[in-house]
Design an enzyme around this catalytic site. Structure first.
Site, PDB file in Angstrom:
ATOM      1  N   LYS A  52       0.843  -1.208   0.000  1.00  0.00           N
ATOM      2  CA  LYS A  52       0.000   0.000   0.000  1.00  0.00           C
ATOM      3  C   LYS A  52       0.873   1.252   0.000  1.00  0.00           C
ATOM      4  O   LYS A  52       0.620   2.196  -0.759  1.00  0.00           O
ATOM      5  CB  LYS A  52      -0.922   0.009   1.225  1.00  0.00           C
ATOM      6  CG  LYS A  52      -2.061  -0.980   1.149  1.00  0.00           C
ATOM      7  CD  LYS A  52      -2.879  -0.916   2.430  1.00  0.00           C
ATOM      8  CE  LYS A  52      -4.045  -1.875   2.413  1.00  0.00           C
ATOM      9  NZ  LYS A  52      -4.847  -1.777   3.648  1.00  0.00           N
ATOM     10  N   ALA A  69      -0.726   0.987   6.057  1.00  0.00           N
ATOM     11  CA  ALA A  69      -1.142   0.155   7.196  1.00  0.00           C
ATOM     12  C   ALA A  69      -2.201  -0.837   6.760  1.00  0.00           C
ATOM     13  O   ALA A  69      -2.945  -0.594   5.808  1.00  0.00           O
ATOM     14  CB  ALA A  69      -1.670   1.031   8.326  1.00  0.00           C
ATOM     15  N   ASP A  70      -2.246  -1.950   7.459  1.00  0.00           N
ATOM     16  CA  ASP A  70      -3.308  -2.917   7.249  1.00  0.00           C
ATOM     17  C   ASP A  70      -3.636  -3.569   8.580  1.00  0.00           C
ATOM     18  O   ASP A  70      -2.734  -3.891   9.351  1.00  0.00           O
ATOM     19  CB  ASP A  70      -2.903  -3.983   6.227  1.00  0.00           C
ATOM     20  CG  ASP A  70      -4.127  -4.700   5.681  1.00  0.00           C
ATOM     21  OD1 ASP A  70      -4.768  -4.131   4.778  1.00  0.00           O
ATOM     22  OD2 ASP A  70      -4.456  -5.785   6.177  1.00  0.00           O
ATOM     23  N   THR A  71      -4.918  -3.733   8.845  1.00  0.00           N
ATOM     24  CA  THR A  71      -5.383  -4.338  10.091  1.00  0.00           C
ATOM     25  C   THR A  71      -6.197  -5.584   9.762  1.00  0.00           C
ATOM     26  O   THR A  71      -7.062  -5.540   8.884  1.00  0.00           O
ATOM     27  CB  THR A  71      -6.258  -3.344  10.888  1.00  0.00           C
ATOM     28  OG1 THR A  71      -5.479  -2.181  11.172  1.00  0.00           O
ATOM     29  CG2 THR A  71      -6.743  -3.961  12.198  1.00  0.00           C
TER      30      THR A  71
END
Length: 188
Positions: A52, A69-71
């Site tokens: 990203k 960011a990734d959650t």
């Protein structure tokens, strides 16, 4: 030092940066996530965050620090992604009901001027109370959690839905500011 760019359209991540007086711009990442992977690994989530950020590097012309960011929500070693519809959201929340699970947020920061990069992950734990079908239905109809991993946002859950959590609340929401500040200090 370049400007800080958040490679995310998440209003929750933007709110966390604003709460900590971090000045930034938003350029949503054009990177297309792979939603077919369900087995959890830190490398998978870290790669999503990195890809990203990397996709936004190509869009900026001046020196910048890009935050990707990734959650993910992880239950029994499997990733619970964003639900496609009401039925999928209901199934996810029913699985989480009365159980403890992990929330992992991976952060990737790229300094385009120095070419320095850092990727890291933070893990928190959340335990849901035992929810009735009526509670699940109420939550989905009133909060429409279709843009949230695991079909919920802890910050909007009605009282009594969450039994407890361990670790960073901001991480569960989508971005741990303490870890991000530490990474920014090292790369700027």
């Amino acid at each position: 030092m370049g400007k800080i760019i958040l490679a995310s359209s998440s209003p929750r991540r933007a709110d966390i940066l604003k709460q900590h007086n971090i000045k930034f711009e938003v350029i949503p990442s054009p990177y297309q996530e792979d939603h077919t992977v369900t087995a959890f690994s830190y490398s998978f989530v870290e790669n999503l965050a990195y890809n990203k950020a990397k996709a936004v590097v190509k869009l900026v012309k001046e020196p910048s620090v890009i935050i990707g960011a990734d959650t993910v929500v992880v239950l029994d070693g499997k990733i619970l992604g964003k639900p496609k519809d009401y039925t999928e959201a209901f199934k996810m929340l029913r699985k989480l009901s009365g159980r403890k699970h992990e929330v992992v947020t991976s952060i990737a920061v790229i300094n385009t001027e120095t070419q320095k990069e850092k990727v890291c992950s933070v893990t928190s734990k959340v335990e849901f109370a035992k929810l009735t079908d009526e509670q699940i239905d109420f939550y989905i109809k009133n909060y429409k959690p279709y843009d949230k991993a695991g079909s919920y946002g802890i910050q909007e859950m009605p009282k009594g839905y969450i039994k407890s959590y361990e670790g960073s609340l901001e991480n569960i929401i989508g971005l741990c500011s303490d870890v991000l500040k530490d990474v920014l200090n090292k790369l700027m």
